[in-house]
Design a protein around this motif. Structure first.
Motif, PDB file in Angstrom:
ATOM      1  N   ASP A   1     -29.393  44.145 -72.846  1.00  0.00           N
ATOM      2  CA  ASP A   1     -28.578  43.285 -73.702  1.00  0.00           C
ATOM      3  C   ASP A   1     -27.123  43.769 -73.752  1.00  0.00           C
ATOM      4  OD1 ASP A   1     -29.279  45.600 -75.099  1.00  0.00           O
ATOM      5  OD2 ASP A   1     -29.290  44.585 -77.047  1.00  0.00           O
ATOM      6  N   ARG A   2     -26.951  45.101 -73.610  1.00  0.00           N
ATOM      7  CA  ARG A   2     -25.591  45.646 -73.583  1.00  0.00           C
ATOM      8  C   ARG A   2     -24.873  45.209 -72.300  1.00  0.00           C
ATOM      9  NH1 ARG A   2     -24.363  46.715 -77.513  1.00  0.00           N
ATOM     10  NH2 ARG A   2     -25.016  48.778 -78.148  1.00  0.00           N
ATOM     11  N   LYS A   3     -25.621  45.169 -71.195  1.00  0.00           N
ATOM     12  CA  LYS A   3     -25.030  44.714 -69.935  1.00  0.00           C
ATOM     13  C   LYS A   3     -24.525  43.279 -70.078  1.00  0.00           C
ATOM     14  CE  LYS A   3     -28.053  47.584 -67.054  1.00  0.00           C
ATOM     15  NZ  LYS A   3     -29.173  47.566 -66.080  1.00  0.00           N
ATOM     16  N   GLN A   4     -25.316  42.444 -70.735  1.00  0.00           N
ATOM     17  CA  GLN A   4     -24.927  41.048 -70.928  1.00  0.00           C
ATOM     18  C   GLN A   4     -23.675  40.944 -71.807  1.00  0.00           C
ATOM     19  OE1 GLN A   4     -26.275  38.428 -69.292  1.00  0.00           O
ATOM     20  NE2 GLN A   4     -27.415  40.049 -68.240  1.00  0.00           N
ATOM     21  N   GLU A   5     -23.566  41.841 -72.762  1.00  0.00           N
ATOM     22  CA  GLU A   5     -22.369  41.852 -73.618  1.00  0.00           C
ATOM     23  C   GLU A   5     -21.142  42.325 -72.845  1.00  0.00           C
ATOM     24  OE1 GLU A   5     -24.961  43.046 -77.636  1.00  0.00           O
ATOM     25  OE2 GLU A   5     -23.647  44.521 -76.651  1.00  0.00           O
ATOM     26  N   LEU A   6     -21.363  43.233 -71.872  1.00  0.00           N
ATOM     27  CA  LEU A   6     -20.248  43.796 -71.113  1.00  0.00           C
ATOM     28  C   LEU A   6     -19.747  42.885 -69.996  1.00  0.00           C
ATOM     29  CD1 LEU A   6     -21.424  47.511 -70.874  1.00  0.00           C
ATOM     30  CD2 LEU A   6     -19.261  46.743 -71.866  1.00  0.00           C
ATOM     31  N   LEU A   7     -20.621  42.041 -69.463  1.00  0.00           N
ATOM     32  CA  LEU A   7     -20.243  41.206 -68.316  1.00  0.00           C
ATOM     33  C   LEU A   7     -18.964  40.387 -68.544  1.00  0.00           C
ATOM     34  CD1 LEU A   7     -23.693  40.014 -66.891  1.00  0.00           C
ATOM     35  CD2 LEU A   7     -21.975  41.445 -65.746  1.00  0.00           C
TER      36      LEU A   7
ATOM     37  N   PHE B   1     -12.541  38.220 -77.390  1.00  0.00           N
ATOM     38  CA  PHE B   1     -13.812  38.874 -77.720  1.00  0.00           C
ATOM     39  C   PHE B   1     -13.709  39.640 -79.039  1.00  0.00           C
ATOM     40  CE2 PHE B   1     -13.296  38.491 -73.136  1.00  0.00           C
ATOM     41  CZ  PHE B   1     -14.388  37.688 -72.839  1.00  0.00           C
ATOM     42  N   LEU B   2     -12.520  40.181 -79.323  1.00  0.00           N
ATOM     43  CA  LEU B   2     -12.309  40.844 -80.610  1.00  0.00           C
ATOM     44  C   LEU B   2     -12.389  39.819 -81.735  1.00  0.00           C
ATOM     45  CD1 LEU B   2      -9.330  43.186 -79.634  1.00  0.00           C
ATOM     46  CD2 LEU B   2     -11.535  43.960 -80.523  1.00  0.00           C
ATOM     47  N   ARG B   3     -11.846  38.644 -81.470  1.00  0.00           N
ATOM     48  CA  ARG B   3     -11.834  37.581 -82.475  1.00  0.00           C
ATOM     49  C   ARG B   3     -13.217  36.971 -82.678  1.00  0.00           C
ATOM     50  NH1 ARG B   3      -8.260  34.759 -80.088  1.00  0.00           N
ATOM     51  NH2 ARG B   3      -9.660  33.211 -79.168  1.00  0.00           N
TER      52      ARG B   3
ATOM     53  N   THR C   1     -17.593  40.122 -80.700  1.00  0.00           N
ATOM     54  CA  THR C   1     -18.398  40.855 -79.713  1.00  0.00           C
ATOM     55  C   THR C   1     -18.754  42.219 -80.311  1.00  0.00           C
ATOM     56  OG1 THR C   1     -17.336  39.750 -77.856  1.00  0.00           O
ATOM     57  CG2 THR C   1     -18.363  41.876 -77.397  1.00  0.00           C
ATOM     58  N   PRO C   2     -19.989  42.676 -80.148  1.00  0.00           N
ATOM     59  CA  PRO C   2     -20.406  43.961 -80.737  1.00  0.00           C
ATOM     60  C   PRO C   2     -19.442  45.109 -80.413  1.00  0.00           C
ATOM     61  CG  PRO C   2     -22.300  42.820 -79.852  1.00  0.00           C
ATOM     62  CD  PRO C   2     -21.100  42.021 -79.445  1.00  0.00           C
ATOM     63  N   GLY C   3     -19.169  45.906 -81.430  1.00  0.00           N
ATOM     64  CA  GLY C   3     -18.205  46.993 -81.291  1.00  0.00           C
ATOM     65  C   GLY C   3     -18.572  48.010 -80.232  1.00  0.00           C
ATOM     66  N   GLU C   4     -19.880  48.273 -80.052  1.00  0.00           N
ATOM     67  CA  GLU C   4     -20.286  49.275 -79.065  1.00  0.00           C
ATOM     68  C   GLU C   4     -19.896  48.845 -77.660  1.00  0.00           C
ATOM     69  OE1 GLU C   4     -22.109  48.000 -81.376  1.00  0.00           O
ATOM     70  OE2 GLU C   4     -22.894  49.630 -82.642  1.00  0.00           O
ATOM     71  N   ALA C   5     -20.039  47.565 -77.343  1.00  0.00           N
ATOM     72  CA  ALA C   5     -19.669  47.073 -76.016  1.00  0.00           C
ATOM     73  C   ALA C   5     -18.157  47.182 -75.810  1.00  0.00           C
ATOM     74  CB  ALA C   5     -20.124  45.622 -75.847  1.00  0.00           C
ATOM     75  N   LEU C   6     -17.400  46.828 -76.846  1.00  0.00           N
ATOM     76  CA  LEU C   6     -15.932  46.897 -76.757  1.00  0.00           C
ATOM     77  C   LEU C   6     -15.471  48.342 -76.567  1.00  0.00           C
ATOM     78  CD1 LEU C   6     -15.127  44.367 -79.628  1.00  0.00           C
ATOM     79  CD2 LEU C   6     -14.525  44.058 -77.210  1.00  0.00           C
ATOM     80  N   GLN C   7     -16.074  49.264 -77.313  1.00  0.00           N
ATOM     81  CA  GLN C   7     -15.679  50.664 -77.199  1.00  0.00           C
ATOM     82  C   GLN C   7     -16.094  51.246 -75.848  1.00  0.00           C
ATOM     83  OE1 GLN C   7     -15.788  53.341 -80.691  1.00  0.00           O
ATOM     84  NE2 GLN C   7     -16.804  51.645 -81.754  1.00  0.00           N
TER      85      GLN C   7
END
Length: 384
Positions: free
Chosen positions: A259-265, A291-293, A296-302
């Motif tokens: 699921d993290r991969k999908q968030e990162l794509l 994505f910030l707006r 998007t989950p903070g872990e993926a952004l970080q």
């Protein structure tokens, strides 16, 4: 010859003296009469001029006085200001039509950030007209206004940067603009599409013509302005991008969850292909703003920010802004080496002599990859 008797000569002299005295008295009387007539005439003239000069109340504006095209004759300062501001309220919201060929756009003075000048000062000047100086000076001024109108104008206050920005936005599709050269990396090979010259609206000329129209604008009357163009050169050329040849630095982070991969794509897609020109900065907040707006989950952004940070550090690129995590914790094991959110940015700066190209993707081994490419060291030395 026998002379006249002494007594007779004395009588003649006495009579002569008496006549001279009578003439003097008559002259003095006549002179006094003339003086009185003159005083009377001057008095009548002075009285007439005085009444003419003071026919208006001291707080009223003289006849045939105009402020910004408005006849304010006979008005008080307060009334004049109300008239001027009422006209401006209409003017500032009356649209002007911008046109080039079959393209048109509407814009108002309000949108352009154009404001009236010092209206109170103008009203003070209008009230003061014909009220200062001696009686004769005031009379001359008021008579002069009878022959030709007295006009008071003021320069409008224009926020030039705002005005040019709005005009540029309104006319963005009026002309075919320049196209920058672009670069992509496919199958390990860089592919470049060359630049193209274009045209853009001449906002400087357009703003000058709007400025010229301000004093002649009529409330409620729309005007149309033809927009001229100027040559626009691309900011990035093929020659610039051809300098990008070698890997400068890279970083990988293992992504354990699907699921993290999908968030990162979508994040990698946004960052992939970004070009940073010499002496320019790249703000990750700007790249990932959507994505910030959108939450998007903070872990993926970080994780995305950390991967870019590590690749920039590996490449020796200037990192002009970054924020360390508040505590290492378990996140450090997941490769979260920087903090990134809507308040804390990650920014890199290109201090090299060639453009930088950022590649970002998730590889077949489930790793987040971020690589920075630039010119070979010897190529940078040649540029210097």
């Amino acid at each position: 010859m026998v002379g006249a008797p002494m007594g007779l000569r004395r009588k003649e002299k006495t009579a002569s003296k008496r006549m001279s005295a009578a003439q003097k008295r008559k002259f003095i009387a006549l002179a006094g009469l003339v003086f009185l007539c003159a005083v009377f005439i001057v008095g009548i003239f002075y009285s007439s001029v005085y009444r003419y000069v003071h026919r208006m109340d001291k707080d009223q504006i003289e006849q045939n006085v105009f402020v910004q095209g408005i006849d304010v004759s006979g008005l008080t300062k307060k009334q004049a200001i109300a008239q001027i501001e009422g006209r401006w309220t209409v003017l500032r919201n009356t649209p002007m039509t911008l046109k080039a060929g079959d393209k048109t756009a509407k814009v108002t003075l309000s949108e352009l950030g154009i404001r009236q000048g010092d209206v109170e000062k103008l009203a003070d000047q209008a009230v003061a007209y014909g009220k200062r100086g001696n009686l004769y000076q005031r009379y001359r001024k008021i008579r002069k206004a009878k022959k030709e109108k007295v006009e008071y104008e003021t320069g409008y206050e224009i926020e030039e940067e705002q005005a040019k920005s709005v005009l540029k936005e309104k006319t963005v599709d009026f002309f075919e603009g320049a196209v920058n050269a672009s670069i992509t990396r496919v199958g390990g090979v860089f592919q470049i599409i060359g630049e193209k010259d274009g045209e853009t609206a001449d906002t400087e000329d357009l703003l000058d013509r709007i400025r010229d129209e301000l004093d002649d604008l009529e409330a409620g009357r729309e005007i149309e302005l033809e927009v001229s163009s100027m040559k626009e050169e691309p900011k990035i050329s093929r020659k610039d991008l051809e300098k990008i040849q070698v890997e400068k630095g890279s970083s990988t982070i293992k992504v354990k969850r699907d699921d993290r991969k999908q968030e990162l794509l979508p994040l990698t897609a946004a960052l992939n292909g970004q070009v940073v020109m010499p002496e320019k900065k790249l703000s990750l907040q700007s790249v990932l703003e959507k994505f910030l707006r959108d939450g998007t989950p903070g872990e993926a952004l970080q994780m995305m920010a950390s991967c870019l940070y590590e690749s920039a550090k590996d490449a020796g690129i200037v990192i002009s802004e970054f924020h360390k995590p508040q505590s290492l914790g378990s996140g450090q094991k997941d490769g979260l080496t920087v903090r990134f959110d809507r308040e804390q940015d990650l920014e890199i700066e290109n201090k090299t002599e060639a453009p930088l190209y950022i590649e970002s993707y998730i590889n077949g081994e489930g790793e987040l990859v971020c690589t920075i490419y630039g010119a070979a060291a010897n190529d940078e030395e040649k540029d210097e």
